[in-house]
Write a protein that holds these residues in place. Structure first.
Motif, PDB file in Angstrom:
ATOM      1  N   UNK A 232       0.820  -1.204   0.000  1.00  0.00           N
ATOM      2  CA  UNK A 232       0.000   0.000   0.000  1.00  0.00           C
ATOM      3  C   UNK A 232       0.857   1.259   0.000  1.00  0.00           C
ATOM      4  N   UNK A 233       0.429   2.251  -0.767  1.00  0.00           N
ATOM      5  CA  UNK A 233       1.053   3.570  -0.812  1.00  0.00           C
ATOM      6  C   UNK A 233       0.030   4.588  -0.322  1.00  0.00           C
ATOM      7  N   UNK A 234       0.475   5.563   0.458  1.00  0.00           N
ATOM      8  CA  UNK A 234      -0.382   6.664   0.892  1.00  0.00           C
ATOM      9  C   UNK A 234       0.027   7.919   0.142  1.00  0.00           C
ATOM     10  N   UNK A 235      -0.967   8.589  -0.445  1.00  0.00           N
ATOM     11  CA  UNK A 235      -0.739   9.770  -1.277  1.00  0.00           C
ATOM     12  C   UNK A 235      -1.054  11.018  -0.469  1.00  0.00           C
ATOM     13  N   UNK A 236      -0.045  11.581   0.173  1.00  0.00           N
ATOM     14  CA  UNK A 236      -0.052  12.809   0.968  1.00  0.00           C
ATOM     15  C   UNK A 236       0.009  12.499   2.452  1.00  0.00           C
ATOM     16  N   UNK A 237       0.533  13.472   3.203  1.00  0.00           N
ATOM     17  CA  UNK A 237       0.712  13.305   4.646  1.00  0.00           C
ATOM     18  C   UNK A 237      -0.033  14.383   5.425  1.00  0.00           C
ATOM     19  N   UNK A 238      -1.177  14.826   4.874  1.00  0.00           N
ATOM     20  CA  UNK A 238      -2.035  15.749   5.609  1.00  0.00           C
ATOM     21  C   UNK A 238      -2.763  15.026   6.728  1.00  0.00           C
ATOM     22  N   UNK A 239      -3.857  15.626   7.202  1.00  0.00           N
ATOM     23  CA  UNK A 239      -4.561  15.034   8.328  1.00  0.00           C
ATOM     24  C   UNK A 239      -5.040  13.622   8.061  1.00  0.00           C
ATOM     25  N   UNK A 240      -5.727  13.409   6.950  1.00  0.00           N
ATOM     26  CA  UNK A 240      -6.250  12.085   6.615  1.00  0.00           C
ATOM     27  C   UNK A 240      -5.112  11.131   6.250  1.00  0.00           C
ATOM     28  N   UNK A 241      -4.150  11.619   5.454  1.00  0.00           N
ATOM     29  CA  UNK A 241      -3.032  10.771   5.065  1.00  0.00           C
ATOM     30  C   UNK A 241      -2.208  10.298   6.245  1.00  0.00           C
ATOM     31  N   UNK A 242      -1.979  11.171   7.218  1.00  0.00           N
ATOM     32  CA  UNK A 242      -1.200  10.796   8.399  1.00  0.00           C
ATOM     33  C   UNK A 242      -1.908   9.705   9.200  1.00  0.00           C
ATOM     34  N   UNK A 243      -3.230   9.820   9.320  1.00  0.00           N
ATOM     35  CA  UNK A 243      -3.990   8.788  10.025  1.00  0.00           C
ATOM     36  C   UNK A 243      -3.907   7.470   9.269  1.00  0.00           C
ATOM     37  N   UNK A 244      -3.977   7.528   7.943  1.00  0.00           N
ATOM     38  CA  UNK A 244      -3.872   6.313   7.139  1.00  0.00           C
ATOM     39  C   UNK A 244      -2.506   5.647   7.314  1.00  0.00           C
ATOM     40  N   UNK A 245      -1.453   6.445   7.334  1.00  0.00           N
ATOM     41  CA  UNK A 245      -0.104   5.896   7.536  1.00  0.00           C
ATOM     42  C   UNK A 245      -0.031   5.150   8.863  1.00  0.00           C
ATOM     43  N   UNK A 246      -0.537   5.762   9.910  1.00  0.00           N
ATOM     44  CA  UNK A 246      -0.510   5.138  11.233  1.00  0.00           C
ATOM     45  C   UNK A 246      -1.327   3.853  11.248  1.00  0.00           C
ATOM     46  N   UNK A 247      -2.497   3.866  10.602  1.00  0.00           N
ATOM     47  CA  UNK A 247      -3.367   2.692  10.600  1.00  0.00           C
ATOM     48  C   UNK A 247      -2.750   1.536   9.815  1.00  0.00           C
ATOM     49  N   UNK A 248      -2.183   1.844   8.651  1.00  0.00           N
ATOM     50  CA  UNK A 248      -1.638   0.789   7.790  1.00  0.00           C
ATOM     51  C   UNK A 248      -0.440   0.120   8.426  1.00  0.00           C
ATOM     52  N   UNK A 249       0.425   0.911   9.057  1.00  0.00           N
ATOM     53  CA  UNK A 249       1.651   0.316   9.625  1.00  0.00           C
ATOM     54  C   UNK A 249       1.337  -0.628  10.779  1.00  0.00           C
ATOM     55  N   UNK A 250       0.142  -0.551  11.356  1.00  0.00           N
ATOM     56  CA  UNK A 250      -0.205  -1.416  12.469  1.00  0.00           C
ATOM     57  C   UNK A 250      -1.005  -2.637  12.081  1.00  0.00           C
ATOM     58  N   UNK A 251      -1.177  -2.887  10.787  1.00  0.00           N
ATOM     59  CA  UNK A 251      -2.017  -4.008  10.349  1.00  0.00           C
ATOM     60  C   UNK A 251      -1.189  -5.082   9.667  1.00  0.00           C
ATOM     61  N   UNK A 252      -1.396  -6.335  10.052  1.00  0.00           N
ATOM     62  CA  UNK A 252      -0.618  -7.411   9.433  1.00  0.00           C
ATOM     63  C   UNK A 252      -1.044  -7.731   8.005  1.00  0.00           C
TER      64      UNK A 252
ATOM     65  N   UNK B 154      -5.195  10.737  -0.556  1.00  0.00           N
ATOM     66  CA  UNK B 154      -5.748  11.662   0.433  1.00  0.00           C
ATOM     67  C   UNK B 154      -5.287  13.093   0.214  1.00  0.00           C
ATOM     68  N   UNK B 155      -4.805  13.393  -0.985  1.00  0.00           N
ATOM     69  CA  UNK B 155      -4.363  14.766  -1.271  1.00  0.00           C
ATOM     70  C   UNK B 155      -5.566  15.696  -1.283  1.00  0.00           C
ATOM     71  N   UNK B 156      -5.357  16.945  -0.858  1.00  0.00           N
ATOM     72  CA  UNK B 156      -6.443  17.918  -0.839  1.00  0.00           C
ATOM     73  C   UNK B 156      -5.935  19.228  -1.422  1.00  0.00           C
TER      74      UNK B 156
END
Length: 357
Positions: free
Chosen positions: A7-27, A77-79
């Motif tokens: 998985x790739x996350x597109x942007x590190x804004x509010x939504x993107x940052x939450x997605x990064x945190x969620x993805x890294x914690x899932x097997x 998640x780019x805005x």
């Protein structure tokens, strides 16, 4: 055990940052790349950009390099003020490369058949079909509050005269001044004409969830009618994008009504304040955000879903988290789905996998 979905996350804004945190914690998911827009973020650890500890994934602005990683899915998640004009070329490139896309950026694509640009929609559909991948847009409103929650509650109905969905939110945390001031009119006197006042804009903004609910309920919407209401603040309000002066707009309400057989049948209302005490006569909430479903029919049904903590906590985080997780939780389902442009009507409940600690 199957391999985790790359998985790739597109942007590190509010939504993107939450997605990064969620993805890294899932097997079942593996974060393999992160895209950023600003050059000062290039080369930095994506975890640090998301407000976390370093995670060993370096942010890049090189889209081709991320495509070369052959991810199974991109969380887009780019805005920004361009929204779809900036995002659709990215969607086309990713889909053509055989990469599934889930997005919180293009709210008009929560129901692709009603998309405002049939040409863009058809290009995306063709790219997805040719590459055997799928695209899915969601969030919380438009998204869960204006599709699956409303339709789930309607399963108790014998007759429906009117179905109304409403979001009530405090948006003092949103930092993009152009969107909030020029787009919505906050901080301006009432004689200022924001983008929201452009003829047809409100109808276009809320057409997708109205038509999605109509399709789910098997009715045809004849037209959508939009209205705008604004209220002044009597004091200065400090918000994320600056100061809203007394005597300028501090609350905005949009309303879009889907007409069926000449009467209002499916209604979407959106109430945004810059402080909780502005427009005291409007529907209010002490939570980060409240999502209401009101069904007038047999029986009458009224449901309020409160997201986040009550007053005193960081406004907006809970709604952003819910928005991010609507698409992160959907990743396995979208990857498994038939190719093409999807809506919530095309997927089962996107239940969170590995949500319990």
């Amino acid at each position: 055990m199957t391999s985790p979905l790359r998985t790739v996350v597109w942007s590190t804004g509010g939504v993107g940052s939450i997605a990064i945190d969620a993805i890294r914690g899932r097997p079942d998911l593996e974060l393999v790349g992160v895209w950023v827009h600003s050059e000062e973020k290039v080369g930095q650890d994506a975890g640090v950009l998301a407000g976390l500890a370093p995670i060993g994934v370096t942010a890049t602005s090189d889209a081709d390099a991320l495509i070369a990683l052959k991810p199974d899915c991109v969380v887009y998640a780019a805005s920004g003020p361009e929204r779809d004009a900036g995002a659709v070329p990215d969607y086309l490139k990713l889909l053509a490369a055989g990469i599934n896309v889930v997005s919180t950026s293009s709210t008009s694509l929560v129901y692709p058949p009603s998309y405002f640009s049939p040409e863009w929609r058809d290009q995306m559909q063709e790219a997805a079909q040719n590459a055997g991948v799928s695209f899915y847009a969601s969030g919380i409103f438009p998204g869960f509050g204006s599709d699956q929650l409303a339709l789930l509650l309607s399963t108790q109905s014998k007759k429906i005269r009117c179905l109304k969905v409403t979001e009530v939110a405090l948006n003092d945390h949103y930092p993009v001044a152009d969107v909030m001031m020029n787009g919505m009119g906050f901080g301006h006197p009432l004689d200022f004409e924001p983008l929201l006042k452009t003829p047809g804009f409100i109808e276009m903004a809320w057409r997708a969830p109205i038509h999605l609910m109509a399709a789910g309920l098997g009715v045809v919407v004849d037209e959508v009618r939009g209205t705008l209401d604004r209220r002044l603040t009597d004091r200065d309000i400090e918000v994320a994008f600056g100061t809203i002066k007394a005597g300028t707009c501090g609350a905005v309400s949009t309303r879009a009504a889907g007409m069926v057989n000449g009467r209002e049948a499916i209604v979407v209302e959106h109430i945004i304040r810059m402080a909780r005490d502005v427009a005291p006569d409007w529907l209010a909430s002490e939570f980060d955000a409240t999502y209401r479903v009101d069904i007038e029919g047999d029986p009458d049904i009224h449901c309020a879903m409160n997201v986040g903590a009550a007053e005193g906590h960081a406004a907006g985080h809970a709604a952003m988290a819910a928005t991010a997780m609507r698409v992160v939780n959907a990743i396995p389902y979208v990857v498994e789905a038939p190719p093409g442009l999807l809506s919530s009507l095309d997927l089962p409940n996107t239940l969170p996998r590995h949500a319990f600690d």
